[in-house]
Scaffold this motif. Structure first.
Motif, PDB file in Angstrom:
ATOM      1  N   GLN A   8       7.872  11.029 -47.672  1.00  0.00           N
ATOM      2  CA  GLN A   8       7.985  12.252 -48.461  1.00  0.00           C
ATOM      3  C   GLN A   8       8.387  11.926 -49.895  1.00  0.00           C
ATOM      4  O   GLN A   8       9.106  10.939 -50.134  1.00  0.00           O
ATOM      5  N   PRO A   9       7.995  12.737 -50.854  1.00  0.00           N
ATOM      6  CA  PRO A   9       8.372  12.498 -52.249  1.00  0.00           C
ATOM      7  C   PRO A   9       9.880  12.383 -52.461  1.00  0.00           C
ATOM      8  O   PRO A   9      10.327  11.651 -53.351  1.00  0.00           O
ATOM      9  N   GLU A  10      10.663  13.045 -51.617  1.00  0.00           N
ATOM     10  CA  GLU A  10      12.116  13.005 -51.764  1.00  0.00           C
ATOM     11  C   GLU A  10      12.678  11.600 -51.568  1.00  0.00           C
ATOM     12  O   GLU A  10      13.813  11.326 -51.946  1.00  0.00           O
ATOM     13  N   GLN A  11      11.893  10.718 -50.988  1.00  0.00           N
ATOM     14  CA  GLN A  11      12.332   9.347 -50.766  1.00  0.00           C
ATOM     15  C   GLN A  11      12.224   8.498 -52.029  1.00  0.00           C
ATOM     16  O   GLN A  11      12.687   7.362 -52.035  1.00  0.00           O
ATOM     17  N   PHE A  12      11.615   9.042 -53.082  1.00  0.00           N
ATOM     18  CA  PHE A  12      11.349   8.275 -54.286  1.00  0.00           C
ATOM     19  C   PHE A  12      11.937   8.960 -55.509  1.00  0.00           C
ATOM     20  O   PHE A  12      12.197  10.160 -55.505  1.00  0.00           O
ATOM     21  N   GLU A  13      12.087   8.171 -56.544  1.00  0.00           N
ATOM     22  CA  GLU A  13      12.625   8.686 -57.791  1.00  0.00           C
ATOM     23  C   GLU A  13      11.501   8.769 -58.825  1.00  0.00           C
ATOM     24  O   GLU A  13      10.730   7.827 -59.000  1.00  0.00           O
ATOM     25  N   THR A  14      11.427   9.905 -59.504  1.00  0.00           N
ATOM     26  CA  THR A  14      10.466  10.063 -60.592  1.00  0.00           C
ATOM     27  C   THR A  14      10.927   9.231 -61.780  1.00  0.00           C
ATOM     28  O   THR A  14      12.111   9.159 -62.077  1.00  0.00           O
ATOM     29  N   THR A  15       9.980   8.572 -62.427  1.00  0.00           N
ATOM     30  CA  THR A  15      10.286   7.774 -63.614  1.00  0.00           C
ATOM     31  C   THR A  15       9.489   8.327 -64.790  1.00  0.00           C
ATOM     32  O   THR A  15       8.728   9.284 -64.640  1.00  0.00           O
ATOM     33  N   GLU A  16       9.642   7.696 -65.904  1.00  0.00           N
ATOM     34  CA  GLU A  16       8.912   8.112 -67.101  1.00  0.00           C
ATOM     35  C   GLU A  16       7.396   8.039 -66.899  1.00  0.00           C
ATOM     36  O   GLU A  16       6.645   8.817 -67.467  1.00  0.00           O
ATOM     37  N   LYS A  23       4.139   8.309 -56.102  1.00  0.00           N
ATOM     38  CA  LYS A  23       4.603   7.177 -55.306  1.00  0.00           C
ATOM     39  C   LYS A  23       4.402   7.432 -53.810  1.00  0.00           C
ATOM     40  O   LYS A  23       3.940   6.556 -53.082  1.00  0.00           O
ATOM     41  N   SER A  24       4.734   8.630 -53.355  1.00  0.00           N
ATOM     42  CA  SER A  24       4.578   8.918 -51.921  1.00  0.00           C
ATOM     43  C   SER A  24       3.102   8.941 -51.531  1.00  0.00           C
ATOM     44  O   SER A  24       2.741   8.454 -50.454  1.00  0.00           O
ATOM     45  N   ARG A  25       2.230   9.460 -52.386  1.00  0.00           N
ATOM     46  CA  ARG A  25       0.786   9.441 -52.100  1.00  0.00           C
ATOM     47  C   ARG A  25       0.291   8.003 -51.986  1.00  0.00           C
ATOM     48  O   ARG A  25      -0.485   7.667 -51.096  1.00  0.00           O
TER      49      ARG A  25
END
Length: 143
Positions: A8-16, A23-25
């Motif tokens: 899930q996207p919640e497992q990753f951190e958004t960066t610049e 990232k999750s895709r």
């Protein structure tokens, strides 16, 4: 065996440069691709871009998507080496706190790509014994 439980996207951190969704895709697509035995028709631009550029995995581009696939994934032996190299790289960098270098992605991939074989005490002793038992060369050296 590769675990294909969706991340899930919640497992990753958004960066610049990359969103958590991107990232999750990537992770979900890569894990499905590997589970399906790396079919050529499913090696899409997003996988290619993620492996040689976005994710900082250390793979070179091999000129284009076709060259990359041919070099890394075109035979069972190449696929095996590719997955082993990917797993090693992910394990090496998964502990870093660098979401800009996809350490969060690498942590998930290190966990999901074919679980490591536990190193037993017997295997460790055997490896050490083999090193100790190796014959020493007593010939002249240049140094």
């Amino acid at each position: 065996m590769v675990s294909t439980k969706r991340v899930q996207p919640e497992q990753f951190e958004t960066t610049e440069w990359h969103t958590a969704e991107r990232k999750s895709r990537f992770v979900n697509t890569l894990l499905r691709f590997i589970k399906d035995d790396c079919p050529r028709e499913k090696f899409i631009k997003q996988l290619y871009d993620g492996l040689y550029n976005d994710g900082h995995f250390g793979f070179i581009a091999h000129y284009d998507i076709h060259g990359f696939y041919d070099e890394q994934l075109s035979t069972p032996e190449r696929r095996s080496l590719f997955i082993a190299e990917l797993r090693r790289g992910c394990e090496q960098h998964s502990h870093l706190d660098r979401p800009d270098l996809w350490s969060d992605v690498k942590a998930v991939l290190a966990e999901r790509l074919s679980p490591r074989e536990p190193r037993t005490a017997t295997r460790a002793r055997t490896a050490t014994s083999a090193r100790r038992a190796a014959p020493k060369y007593d010939g002249p050296t240049l140094f």
